[in-house]
Design an enzyme around this catalytic site. Structure first.
Site, short mmCIF file in Angstrom:
data_model
loop_
_atom_site.label_atom_id
_atom_site.label_comp_id
_atom_site.label_asym_id
_atom_site.label_seq_id
_atom_site.Cartn_x
_atom_site.Cartn_y
_atom_site.Cartn_z
N VAL A 139 23.41 14.03 -4.74
CA VAL A 139 22.31 14.00 -5.81
C VAL A 139 21.73 12.53 -5.52
O VAL A 139 22.05 11.66 -5.85
CB VAL A 139 22.95 14.17 -7.24
CG1 VAL A 139 21.95 13.80 -8.47
CG2 VAL A 139 23.57 15.70 -7.54
N PRO A 140 20.42 12.76 -5.11
CA PRO A 140 19.94 11.43 -4.51
C PRO A 140 19.12 10.55 -5.49
O PRO A 140 18.04 10.16 -5.68
CB PRO A 140 18.58 12.07 -3.67
CG PRO A 140 18.23 13.37 -4.38
CD PRO A 140 19.48 13.81 -4.91
N CYS A 141 20.11 9.86 -6.35
CA CYS A 141 19.76 9.15 -7.47
C CYS A 141 19.02 7.73 -6.77
O CYS A 141 18.26 7.07 -7.44
CB CYS A 141 20.94 8.67 -8.34
SG CYS A 141 22.34 7.95 -7.62
N HIS A 142 19.39 7.46 -5.55
CA HIS A 142 18.65 6.28 -4.97
C HIS A 142 17.29 6.55 -4.44
O HIS A 142 16.49 5.70 -4.50
CB HIS A 142 19.34 6.17 -3.48
CG HIS A 142 19.18 7.31 -2.46
ND1 HIS A 142 20.05 8.27 -2.67
CD2 HIS A 142 18.22 7.44 -1.56
CE1 HIS A 142 19.67 9.38 -1.60
NE2 HIS A 142 18.47 8.81 -1.01
#
Length: 174
Positions: A139-142
């Site tokens: 989950v690419p919260c970056h």
């Protein structure tokens, strides 16, 4: 169970830790083993606080390789979603995580405000969900940034910059 593995990425060691029971319950990563183990302890405490049964008994798993493949761009984030348990995640957080993973692709970023608008919620709510994301990398919260710059990242700004640069992101202002 816990699987930990070291990988070489762009001349750097990356330690990936995955807590799992059937499916992935949580993910962490760090540049050193010691740092990873501390983050895994914190992640386990967070998950237990959300009534997720967590075991840190070490057991080999293909999940570390799966996370690595997403990290280096060999596997699309969205393809790894079915491997996440979503235990202890609120319905709102799950909606945010799934939308982000399906819509903000490798090499791109989105602002907290734009993500909030897409989900018809507030930037503060989106920021809270990002802070509580137990599945970084998949989950690419970056990829969620501030209008003024890179924004925050629960695992550290150096790690966020590393991930964005690895994905080819050159600018991270909205």
């Amino acid at each position: 169970m816990l699987a930990v593995e070291r990988f070489g990425v762009n001349g750097r060691d990356i330690w990936i830790g995955v807590i799992f029971h059937g499916r992935i319950q949580g993910i962490s990563f760090a540049f050193t083993r010691g740092e990873l183990l501390e983050r895994i302890r914190n992640l386990a405490e967070f998950l237990r606080g959300r009534d997720v049964r967590v075991s840190l008994d070490v057991q080999p798993s293909n999940y570390t390789e799966l996370v690595y493949r997403v990290l280096i761009g060999e596997l699309e984030n969205e393809k790894a979603l079915p491997e996440l348990s979503f235990e202890g995640v609120t319905p709102f957080e799950r909606r945010v995580y799934e939308w982000l993973t399906k819509n903000v692709k490798r090499g791109t970023v989105i602002t907290y405000g734009s993500l909030a608008k897409a989900l018809e919620t507030s930037p503060r709510a989106v920021g809270g969900a990002m802070k509580r994301n137990p599945y970084p990398i998949i989950v690419p919260c970056h990829r969620v940034v501030s209008r003024e710059g890179i924004g925050h990242y629960n695992l550290g700004i150096e790690e966020k910059k590393f991930l964005l640069e690895l994905e080819g992101v050159k600018e991270w202002t909205g």
